[in-house]
Enzyme design. Structure first.
Site, PDB file in Angstrom:
ATOM      1  N   ASP A  38     -19.080   0.418 -28.634  1.00  0.00           N
ATOM      2  CA  ASP A  38     -19.971   1.556 -28.909  1.00  0.00           C
ATOM      3  C   ASP A  38     -19.490   2.751 -28.103  1.00  0.00           C
ATOM      4  OD1 ASP A  38     -22.399   3.300 -29.162  1.00  0.00           O
ATOM      5  OD2 ASP A  38     -23.339   1.473 -29.918  1.00  0.00           O
ATOM      6  N   ASP A  62     -14.725   4.227 -29.976  1.00  0.00           N
ATOM      7  CA  ASP A  62     -15.035   5.199 -31.027  1.00  0.00           C
ATOM      8  C   ASP A  62     -14.441   4.619 -32.305  1.00  0.00           C
ATOM      9  OD1 ASP A  62     -15.239   7.227 -32.851  1.00  0.00           O
ATOM     10  OD2 ASP A  62     -14.454   8.790 -31.525  1.00  0.00           O
ATOM     11  N   TYR A 169     -24.720  10.865 -46.248  1.00  0.00           N
ATOM     12  CA  TYR A 169     -25.146   9.518 -45.868  1.00  0.00           C
ATOM     13  C   TYR A 169     -25.141   8.588 -47.086  1.00  0.00           C
ATOM     14  CZ  TYR A 169     -27.791   5.922 -43.366  1.00  0.00           C
ATOM     15  OH  TYR A 169     -28.174   4.752 -42.763  1.00  0.00           O
ATOM     16  N   LYS A 173     -22.700   5.345 -47.533  1.00  0.00           N
ATOM     17  CA  LYS A 173     -23.208   3.973 -47.586  1.00  0.00           C
ATOM     18  C   LYS A 173     -22.852   3.296 -48.908  1.00  0.00           C
ATOM     19  CE  LYS A 173     -24.855   3.721 -43.451  1.00  0.00           C
ATOM     20  NZ  LYS A 173     -24.303   2.775 -42.470  1.00  0.00           N
ATOM     21  N   THR A 204     -35.637   2.768 -35.197  1.00  0.00           N
ATOM     22  CA  THR A 204     -34.542   2.790 -34.204  1.00  0.00           C
ATOM     23  C   THR A 204     -34.386   4.241 -33.762  1.00  0.00           C
ATOM     24  OG1 THR A 204     -32.759   3.368 -35.737  1.00  0.00           O
ATOM     25  CG2 THR A 204     -33.278   1.023 -35.554  1.00  0.00           C
TER      26      THR A 204
HETATM   27  N1  LIG Z   1     -32.576   2.869 -38.843  1.00  0.00           N
HETATM   28  C1  LIG Z   1     -32.606   2.929 -40.169  1.00  0.00           C
HETATM   29  O1  LIG Z   1     -33.631   3.306 -40.783  1.00  0.00           O
HETATM   30  C2  LIG Z   1     -31.388   2.529 -40.964  1.00  0.00           C
HETATM   31  C3  LIG Z   1     -31.538   2.353 -42.346  1.00  0.00           C
HETATM   32  C4  LIG Z   1     -30.447   1.979 -43.103  1.00  0.00           C
HETATM   33  C5  LIG Z   1     -29.215   1.785 -42.487  1.00  0.00           C
HETATM   34  N2  LIG Z   1     -29.089   1.971 -41.140  1.00  0.00           N
HETATM   35  C6  LIG Z   1     -27.759   1.761 -40.558  1.00  0.00           C
HETATM   36  O2  LIG Z   1     -27.838   0.816 -39.514  1.00  0.00           O
HETATM   37  C7  LIG Z   1     -26.746   1.038 -38.611  1.00  0.00           C
HETATM   38  C8  LIG Z   1     -27.295   1.061 -37.192  1.00  0.00           C
HETATM   39  O3  LIG Z   1     -28.152   2.192 -37.062  1.00  0.00           O
HETATM   40  P1  LIG Z   1     -29.431   2.187 -36.112  1.00  0.00           P
HETATM   41  O4  LIG Z   1     -30.592   2.478 -36.947  1.00  0.00           O
HETATM   42  O5  LIG Z   1     -29.402   0.976 -35.260  1.00  0.00           O
HETATM   43  O6  LIG Z   1     -29.127   3.518 -35.300  1.00  0.00           O
HETATM   44  P2  LIG Z   1     -28.768   3.763 -33.762  1.00  0.00           P
HETATM   45  O7  LIG Z   1     -28.479   5.206 -33.684  1.00  0.00           O
HETATM   46  O8  LIG Z   1     -29.798   3.156 -32.905  1.00  0.00           O
HETATM   47  O9  LIG Z   1     -27.428   2.906 -33.562  1.00  0.00           O
HETATM   48  C9  LIG Z   1     -26.179   3.349 -33.980  1.00  0.00           C
HETATM   49  C10 LIG Z   1     -25.183   3.064 -32.876  1.00  0.00           C
HETATM   50  O10 LIG Z   1     -23.894   3.445 -33.346  1.00  0.00           O
HETATM   51  C11 LIG Z   1     -23.223   4.086 -32.277  1.00  0.00           C
HETATM   52  N3  LIG Z   1     -22.171   4.941 -32.815  1.00  0.00           N
HETATM   53  C12 LIG Z   1     -22.315   6.082 -33.543  1.00  0.00           C
HETATM   54  N4  LIG Z   1     -21.126   6.598 -33.837  1.00  0.00           N
HETATM   55  C13 LIG Z   1     -20.193   5.766 -33.286  1.00  0.00           C
HETATM   56  C14 LIG Z   1     -18.780   5.752 -33.253  1.00  0.00           C
HETATM   57  N5  LIG Z   1     -18.042   6.712 -33.846  1.00  0.00           N
HETATM   58  N6  LIG Z   1     -18.151   4.739 -32.596  1.00  0.00           N
HETATM   59  C15 LIG Z   1     -18.881   3.780 -31.990  1.00  0.00           C
HETATM   60  N7  LIG Z   1     -20.209   3.745 -31.977  1.00  0.00           N
HETATM   61  C16 LIG Z   1     -20.864   4.726 -32.626  1.00  0.00           C
HETATM   62  C17 LIG Z   1     -24.292   4.850 -31.521  1.00  0.00           C
HETATM   63  O11 LIG Z   1     -23.891   5.170 -30.200  1.00  0.00           O
HETATM   64  C18 LIG Z   1     -25.456   3.876 -31.596  1.00  0.00           C
HETATM   65  O12 LIG Z   1     -25.487   3.005 -30.477  1.00  0.00           O
HETATM   66  C19 LIG Z   1     -26.104   2.353 -39.023  1.00  0.00           C
HETATM   67  O13 LIG Z   1     -24.924   2.078 -39.765  1.00  0.00           O
HETATM   68  C20 LIG Z   1     -27.150   2.980 -39.918  1.00  0.00           C
HETATM   69  O14 LIG Z   1     -26.596   3.864 -40.852  1.00  0.00           O
HETATM   70  C21 LIG Z   1     -30.147   2.334 -40.365  1.00  0.00           C
END
Ligand SMILES: NC(=O)c1ccc[n+]([C@@H]2O[C@H](COP(=O)([O-])OP(=O)(O)OC[C@H]3O[C@@H](n4cnc5c(N)ncnc54)[C@H](O)[C@@H]3O)[C@@H](O)[C@H]2O)c1
Length: 263
Positions: A38, A62, A169, A173, A204
């Site tokens: 991360d 990254d 987005y 996806k 989240t």
């Molecule tokens: N929360 C929702 O409602 C939701 C819905 C559908 C899909 N998602 C997907 O779930 C996944 C996790 O999201 P989340 O909700 O836990 O959000 P979050 O922001 O809590 O977690 C995302 C994590 O990814 C890390 N990150 C971002 N860019 C990065 C990079 N370039 N390299 C390494 N790490 C990186 C961030 O530091 C963070 O810890 C994502 O792919 C998101 O698109 C989330």
């Protein structure tokens, strides 16, 4: 499913945050050692995994850097000897903050005719290229090991449901979901399974909008169960796809999404 991942090694990108962290903890409770990649510090997740009785290792990563993704998998091998499971959860939404999301709902700033190419490219870079580079590093290691593995990409219902103002987005996806299917096909005979989890709205840091906001009301209008999901509910789907319980599944997507209609 106690012990469903006993002595497995799992690499989880985005493991410092919401869904990735919950998945790391759930996998540890099922017996796996965890490597977190991360951009954000992973100390809290490391502590939670160790509290669950398993080993954890954090690598600042990254995922838009191919070298970082390769180094993450190499670190997992150096630390724990192999990689059995990978979860690509690192991702960003089109809008960085709750205030920006709010503005997006209330205006047409995020519409395709207005969104900047740079903003679009950034989301594609993290959400598609980042997942590609993560998956590839994982798959190459699993191929070298020669005894299969499970790769899980975190997509979204937004990859199937068009959302006005969220074109980067949604497109990203949809890309993750197609990447999942193509990889599953290409790797089908190797024992490496590639599946996706497509969450609906889940509480989240990425989705932290207040319950009385237009953004929340809009989200609930397409969520029949009328509530956000929890990171644990997404982690449970990841666990199923990571474990032998899904041994005949590849190229599939699960939608813990409160009944959102995705087809
Ligand atoms: N929360 C929702 O409602 C939701 C819905 C559908 C899909 N998602 C997907 O779930 C996944 C996790 O999201 P989340 O909700 O836990 O959000 P979050 O922001 O809590 O977690 C995302 C994590 O990814 C890390 N990150 C971002 N860019 C990065 C990079 N370039 N390299 C390494 N790490 C990186 C961030 O530091 C963070 O810890 C994502 O792919 C998101 O698109 C989330």
């Amino acid at each position: 499913m106690a012990g469903a991942l006993r002595d497995r090694v799992a690499v989880i990108t985005g493991g410092a945050g919401g869904i990735g962290r919950a998945t790391a903890v759930r996998f540890a409770e099922e017996g796996a050692d965890i490597v977190i990649g991360d951009l954000a510090p992973g100390d809290e997740t490391v502590a939670l995994v160790e509290k669950a009785g398993r080993r954890a290792h954090y690598v600042r990563t990254d995922t838009t850097s191919e070298a970082d993704c390769d180094a993450l998998v190499a670190a997992a091998v150096a630390e724990f000897g192999r990689v059995d499971v990978g979860v690509a959860s690192a991702g960003i939404s089109s809008a960085a903050t709750a205030a920006e999301r709010q503005a997006r709902v209330e205006s047409d700033a995020g519409h395709v005719v207005n969104v900047s190419t740079d903003a679009f490219r950034r989301v594609m870079d993290v959400n598609v290229i980042g997942v590609l580079q993560t998956d590839r590093a994982l798959a190459r290691q699993m191929l070298a090991q020669g005894d299969g593995g499970s790769i899980i990409n975190i997509a979204s219902t937004a990859g199937k449901i068009p959302l006005a103002g969220a074109s980067p987005y949604c497109v990203s996806k949809a890309g993750v979901w197609m990447l999942t299917k193509v990889m599953a096909l290409e790797l089908a005979t190797t024992g490496i399974r590639v599946n996706a989890v497509g969450p609906g709205y889940t509480t989240t840091p990425m989705w932290d909008v207040p319950e009385d906001s237009p953004a929340h009301r809009q989200a609930m209008s397409i969520t029949p169960m009328g509530r956000n999901g929890t990171p644990d509910e997404q982690a449970a789907a990841c666990l199923f796809l990571a474990s032998a319980e899904s041994s005949f599944m590849t190229g599939q997507i699960l939608h813990p999404a409160g009944g959102q209609f995705t087809d």
